[in-house]
Design an enzyme around this catalytic site. Structure first.
Site, short mmCIF file in Angstrom:
data_model
loop_
_atom_site.label_atom_id
_atom_site.label_comp_id
_atom_site.label_asym_id
_atom_site.label_seq_id
_atom_site.Cartn_x
_atom_site.Cartn_y
_atom_site.Cartn_z
N VAL A 136 -16.24 24.44 -7.40
CA VAL A 136 -16.00 25.65 -8.43
C VAL A 136 -15.71 26.88 -7.60
CG1 VAL A 136 -18.10 26.41 -9.01
CG2 VAL A 136 -16.48 26.37 -10.80
N TYR A 137 -15.98 27.05 -6.45
CA TYR A 137 -15.80 28.31 -5.70
C TYR A 137 -14.18 28.42 -5.12
CZ TYR A 137 -20.80 28.50 -5.25
OH TYR A 137 -22.31 28.61 -5.42
N GLY A 138 -13.54 28.93 -5.93
CA GLY A 138 -12.17 29.22 -5.60
C GLY A 138 -11.23 28.81 -6.63
#
Length: 123
Positions: free
Chosen positions: A56-58
């Site tokens: 989920v990071y990005g």
């Protein structure tokens, strides 16, 4: 750098871990790919062996940067990643975790490696 043993598996990691989320989002402007790789490798040079990322990071870009940065020393570090978010295709923002619906657990678990950087996976 001090070390810690996690659980009963004997996995030994640095006492200080590196949470990589800020390289791609959340804390001001994201780092360039080159700067992110340099930052992660500098942490390794200082003894850090435990890195945390998530799809989920990005989304997805953080795992890609972490995977590329750590690929040359992959056997010397441990990487924790998380998955299960329903990442909207139209705007890229994460929505409700897919695990909120138990029926989605198996689907998300089986599909997770498709979105994640393959270099995070053990050889």
């Amino acid at each position: 750098m001090q070390k810690r043993t996690l659980g009963k598996t004997g996995l030994e990691v640095s006492a200080l871990g590196f949470g990589c989320m800020g390289i791609s989002q959340s804390y001001g402007r994201p780092s360039s790919r080159e700067d992110g790789i340099a930052i992660i490798r500098a942490a390794v040079d200082r003894g850090v062996t435990f890195f945390d990322t998530a799809e989920v990071y990005g989304p997805y870009t953080n795992e890609d940067v972490v995977g590329e940065a750590l690929e040359p020393m992959r056997d010397e570090v441990s990487i924790a990643t998380k998955f299960g978010w329903n990442i909207a295709q139209n705007d890229g923002r994460s929505q409700q975790p897919s695990f909120a619906d138990p029926r989605g657990r198996r689907r998300v678990t089986e599909k997770a490696p498709d979105g994640s950087d393959r270099s995070l996976l053990p050889a």
